[in-house]
Design an enzyme around this catalytic site. Structure first.
Site, PDB file in Angstrom:
ATOM      1  N   ASP A 139       0.868  -1.172   0.000  1.00 42.66           N
ATOM      2  CA  ASP A 139       0.000   0.000   0.000  1.00 42.66           C
ATOM      3  C   ASP A 139       0.906   1.224   0.000  1.00 42.66           C
ATOM      4  O   ASP A 139       1.824   1.308   0.811  1.00 42.66           O
ATOM      5  CB  ASP A 139      -0.843  -0.020   1.284  1.00 42.66           C
ATOM      6  CG  ASP A 139      -2.227   0.519   1.076  1.00 42.66           C
ATOM      7  OD1 ASP A 139      -2.343   1.568   0.438  1.00 42.66           O
ATOM      8  OD2 ASP A 139      -3.178  -0.099   1.578  1.00 42.66           O
ATOM      9  N   ASP A 241      -2.840   4.668  -2.559  1.00 38.29           N
ATOM     10  CA  ASP A 241      -3.866   5.185  -1.660  1.00 38.29           C
ATOM     11  C   ASP A 241      -4.215   6.646  -1.964  1.00 38.29           C
ATOM     12  O   ASP A 241      -3.310   7.483  -2.089  1.00 38.29           O
ATOM     13  CB  ASP A 241      -3.329   5.087  -0.224  1.00 38.29           C
ATOM     14  CG  ASP A 241      -4.313   5.580   0.802  1.00 38.29           C
ATOM     15  OD1 ASP A 241      -5.288   4.857   1.059  1.00 38.29           O
ATOM     16  OD2 ASP A 241      -4.125   6.694   1.344  1.00 38.29           O
ATOM     17  N   GLU A 295      -6.504   3.901  -6.165  1.00 33.85           N
ATOM     18  CA  GLU A 295      -7.743   4.183  -5.446  1.00 33.85           C
ATOM     19  C   GLU A 295      -8.264   5.467  -6.083  1.00 33.85           C
ATOM     20  O   GLU A 295      -7.805   6.559  -5.777  1.00 33.85           O
ATOM     21  CB  GLU A 295      -7.463   4.374  -3.958  1.00 33.85           C
ATOM     22  CG  GLU A 295      -8.729   4.312  -3.145  1.00 33.85           C
ATOM     23  CD  GLU A 295      -8.546   4.749  -1.697  1.00 33.85           C
ATOM     24  OE1 GLU A 295      -9.348   4.323  -0.878  1.00 33.85           O
ATOM     25  OE2 GLU A 295      -7.645   5.531  -1.397  1.00 33.85           O
ATOM     26  N   HIS A 369     -10.661  -2.832   3.925  1.00 35.94           N
ATOM     27  CA  HIS A 369     -10.504  -2.309   5.283  1.00 35.94           C
ATOM     28  C   HIS A 369     -11.272  -1.003   5.505  1.00 35.94           C
ATOM     29  O   HIS A 369     -11.351  -0.525   6.637  1.00 35.94           O
ATOM     30  CB  HIS A 369      -9.016  -2.076   5.553  1.00 35.94           C
ATOM     31  CG  HIS A 369      -8.475  -0.998   4.674  1.00 35.94           C
ATOM     32  ND1 HIS A 369      -8.345  -1.155   3.303  1.00 35.94           N
ATOM     33  CD2 HIS A 369      -8.093   0.270   4.945  1.00 35.94           C
ATOM     34  CE1 HIS A 369      -7.903  -0.034   2.785  1.00 35.94           C
ATOM     35  NE2 HIS A 369      -7.731   0.849   3.753  1.00 35.94           N
ATOM     36  N   ASP A 370     -11.808  -0.405   4.448  1.00 37.16           N
ATOM     37  CA  ASP A 370     -12.612   0.822   4.589  1.00 37.16           C
ATOM     38  C   ASP A 370     -14.103   0.509   4.563  1.00 37.16           C
ATOM     39  O   ASP A 370     -14.930   1.432   4.539  1.00 37.16           O
ATOM     40  CB  ASP A 370     -12.312   1.798   3.441  1.00 37.16           C
ATOM     41  CG  ASP A 370     -10.949   2.425   3.570  1.00 37.16           C
ATOM     42  OD1 ASP A 370     -10.415   2.492   4.697  1.00 37.16           O
ATOM     43  OD2 ASP A 370     -10.401   2.857   2.528  1.00 37.16           O
TER      44      ASP A 370
HETATM   45  O1  TEU Z   1      -8.972   5.968   1.758  1.00 41.52           O
HETATM   46  C1  TEU Z   1      -9.225   7.079   0.926  1.00 41.52           C
HETATM   47  C2  TEU Z   1     -10.479   7.731   1.136  1.00 41.52           C
HETATM   48  O2  TEU Z   1     -10.758   8.732   0.490  1.00 41.52           O
HETATM   49  C3  TEU Z   1     -11.324   7.404   2.308  1.00 41.52           C
HETATM   50  O3  TEU Z   1     -12.024   8.551   2.586  1.00 41.52           O
HETATM   51  C4  TEU Z   1     -12.330   6.400   2.121  1.00 41.52           C
HETATM   52  O4  TEU Z   1     -13.262   6.884   1.198  1.00 41.52           O
HETATM   53  C5  TEU Z   1     -12.950   6.203   3.469  1.00 41.52           C
HETATM   54  O5  TEU Z   1     -12.059   5.417   4.216  1.00 41.52           O
HETATM   55  C6  TEU Z   1     -14.262   5.550   3.421  1.00 41.52           C
HETATM   56  O6  TEU Z   1     -14.702   5.303   4.720  1.00 41.52           O
HETATM   57  C7  TEU Z   1      -7.648   5.647   1.981  1.00 41.52           C
HETATM   58  C8  TEU Z   1      -7.504   4.402   2.841  1.00 41.52           C
HETATM   59  O7  TEU Z   1      -8.048   3.295   2.179  1.00 41.52           O
HETATM   60  C9  TEU Z   1      -8.111   4.635   4.182  1.00 41.52           C
HETATM   61  O8  TEU Z   1      -8.027   3.500   5.014  1.00 41.52           O
HETATM   62  C10 TEU Z   1      -7.389   5.775   4.833  1.00 41.52           C
HETATM   63  O9  TEU Z   1      -8.019   6.097   6.038  1.00 41.52           O
HETATM   64  C11 TEU Z   1      -7.348   7.003   3.928  1.00 41.52           C
HETATM   65  O10 TEU Z   1      -6.954   6.697   2.597  1.00 41.52           O
HETATM   66  C12 TEU Z   1      -6.341   7.976   4.439  1.00 41.52           C
HETATM   67  O11 TEU Z   1      -5.056   7.497   4.190  1.00 41.52           O
END
Ligand code: TEU
Length: 594
Positions: A139, A241, A295, A369-370
């Site tokens: 990542d 990311d 992403e 994980h999100d």
């Molecule tokens: O997520 C990017 C992002 O824009 C997040 O707002 C995502 O839409 C959100 O987690 C939804 O609940 C990435 C990573 O995947 C996330 O885990 C991180 O928290 C974020 O970047 C910040 O690095």
């Protein structure tokens, strides 16, 4: 506009677009209109053929009893990962981090997080995967770093620091900075005042995650050097990311009048975004046989720019329109109690799959994980149907066009933990939103009910290995509670059962390997307006498969208009799979048509 509303407005706008697109031409897809890829044969690449398994290291396996998963823990499970039949692993960030956002706030890009182990453990892990013919994706979090990164510590100490311009600043003598929204900030304000420099720094995420200044070529070169460090170790790719946010309009003009709270789209529209992607490709990616996945926020047009091969940027993208579907308008991630519009949801998949059939390459995922657990969000986690429903979603992920990204624990049907108390949560996103609702005097009980469905911590509870204490994840106190259903839902019991969810995943992964039509074949939505069944065909040369997925808890019928009289079952999630188009609750079947 209130911060919580911005994301919801973005969703609203996206949905409106999706609905209007679908209403004008319900079944006429771009794939039908242009002959570009009618054979279904896109250029062959190893990363198009791979099944990716995502490991959240913090929650996979703890080797030393501190309650936090670690690299040695993953090493102890290498044979399990291999047994799944997957080809590539995506590791969430393992770099040094104070963990304000669980590793997405990096304090040292070339060291390993203390809780996870040391660089020697990483090297052994990489070797262990490679010995088993499994590729490894890291990542890469480079839109921002941690406030504890040496660059930021120096930058925030003085305007004369050589690292000051590694970040974005607004000098206080110019007054208050123009409004920008932050997703993980209680005040919803992306500018944070720093006394020593008498200026404000920018953070699209938490204030502990200052945004890096990509406009500075020196910063970009540091990033490329760091990327080469990992690629020279032999890793096989990067998941980039929040990369769509890295370019900023540094005139910092007030948000445009047309700005409607659609921050995802706005932040993904930086003026030099694609120049940076092309430079990164030239200077780094093009020199290695690797794969990259973005992403990528935004609409089809924006996302496509990352992966159009002619542009030489990245290889694959994942998009958000389908996964963010079904929340109430004007509220952040509050599920609509009436459920979601299944027909509209299918058409979102059709729109994106058709777009990637023209150029580029997409991905398929229902969780990460999100996200909450896919079984709770998109299937049905009640014990009576957990098994079939979970297998149906696995069939969906592994039969779509696009590289599948499968989240650890979904192969055994893990479910949302559904915490009652805010104290049980760890995630910065939930805690920020909770504080915002509280500050406004909002309904906290209602908020917590909604979060039982959508919160990210639901997908971060420890892996359920067996029925011993803490599900065999750790001998210590786990950093996040283990789902109490581990006695019934765990790897060990499913290994022994040939009909388990786990063994169904393995069978489905094998089927995808055996049938190139599932990878390269054309994809066509059929029976588009069926309110219960997701049905589509995959076609390559003379081979035609029909995938039927009943997303509902009741019997349903697919009216595909296809002759099923000579259909042959390739896989199904019931002991006697249906060949008639009549489906039992959550039934999934893949048929080969003559
Ligand atoms: O997520 C990017 C992002 O824009 C997040 O707002 C995502 O839409 C959100 O987690 C939804 O609940 C990435 C990573 O995947 C996330 O885990 C991180 O928290 C974020 O970047 C910040 O690095």
């Amino acid at each position: 506009m209130k911060p919580l509303h911005h994301f919801a407005f973005f969703l609203g706008a996206v949905l409106l677009l999706a609905f209007s697109a679908c209403n004008t031409a319900p079944d006429k897809t771009p794939a039908q209109q242009t002959p570009a890829d009618t054979s279904g044969i896109a250029a062959k690449k190893w990363w198009k053929e791979a099944v990716v398994y995502q490991i959240y290291p913090r929650s996979f396996k703890d080797s030393d009893g501190d309650g936090v998963g670690d690299l040695k823990g993953i090493i102890s499970k290498l044979d399990y990962v291999k047994s799944l039949g997957i080809d590539m692993v995506w590791l969430n960030p393992v770099y040094a981090s104070p963990n304000k956002d669980n590793g997405y706030d990096i304090s040292d890009y070339q060291n390993i997080m203390k809780e996870f182990g040391a660089m020697a453990d990483f090297d052994a892990l990489l070797q262990g995967f490679h010995d088993r013919d499994i590729k490894v994706f890291m990542d890469l979090v480079v839109n921002h770093c941690s406030e504890e990164h040496a660059w930021f510590k120096s930058a925030r100490s003085s305007r004369n620091s050589p690292y000051y311009n590694y970040f974005h600043w607004w000098p206080a003598e110019k007054g208050k900075p123009p409004y920008r929204w932050s997703i993980f900030d209680e005040k919803g304000d992306a500018w944070e005042y720093n006394k020593a420099t008498d200026s404000y720094y920018l953070h699209y995420f938490a204030d502990a995650q200052p945004d890096l200044n990509w406009e500075n070529p020196a910063l970009r070169q540091e990033i490329y050097k760091m990327m080469r460090f990992w690629l020279d170790k032999g890793i096989d790719g990067f998941r980039l990311d929040a990369i769509a946010f890295c370019s900023k309009d540094t005139t910092w003009s007030p948000l445009p009048a047309a700005y409607d709270g659609n921050w995802g789209m706005y932040y993904a529209s930086g003026p030099y975004l694609h120049d940076y992607m092309q430079e990164m490709n030239r200077e780094v990616f093009s020199k290695y046989d690797i794969a990259t996945v973005a992403e990528a926020m935004g609409d089809v047009e924006r996302v496509m720019k990352f992966v159009d091969p002619a542009r030489k940027e990245l290889d694959m993208a994942y998009y958000f329109e389908a996964i963010d579907f079904g929340y109430l308008p004007k509220e952040y991630k509050m599920p609509d109690p009436k459920g979601y519009d299944f027909v509209a949801w299918k058409k979102i998949y059709a729109k994106w799959t058709d777009a990637f059939a023209q150029k580029g390459w997409g991905t398929m995922y229902l969780a990460n994980h999100d996200q909450p657990r896919m079984l709770t969000r998109w299937g049905n986690d009640s014990p009576a149907v957990r098994d079939v429903s979970s297998k149906m979603l696995t069939t969906f992920i592994l039969s779509m066009r696009g590289t599948p990204f499968y989240y650890f624990g979904d192969e055994i049907g893990m479910t949302n933990i559904k915490f009652d108390k805010v104290d049980d949560y760890n995630d910065i996103e939930l805690l920020t939103n909770y504080a915002q609702v509280k500050a406004k005097g909002g309904d906290l009980k209602r908020f917590l009910e909604g979060m039982k469905i959508s919160s990210r911590d639901n997908g971060r509870t420890p892996m359920q290995w067996d029925d011993t204490p803490n599900a065999g994840f750790s001998t210590g106190k786990p950093w996040l509670k283990v789902n109490p259903n581990y006695a019934a839902v765990n790897v060990s019991s499913q290994e022994a059962d040939p009909n388990s969810i786990l063994n169904y995943f393995r069978a489905m992964a094998q089927l995808r390997k055996k049938e190139p039509v599932l990878i390269y074949g054309d994809w066509q939505l059929v029976d588009a307006d069926n309110p219960d069944v997701f049905a589509y065909t995959r076609t390559l040369n003379n081979k035609k498969l029909l995938v039927l997925l009943n997303f509902k808890a009741v019997d349903a019928t697919a009216n595909t208009g296809l002759d099923l009289s000579k259909a042959k079952v390739l896989i199904g999630n019931y002991p006697a799979p249906s060949v008639s188009g009549k489906l039992k609750p959550y039934e999934a079947v893949i048929l080969e048509l003559p």
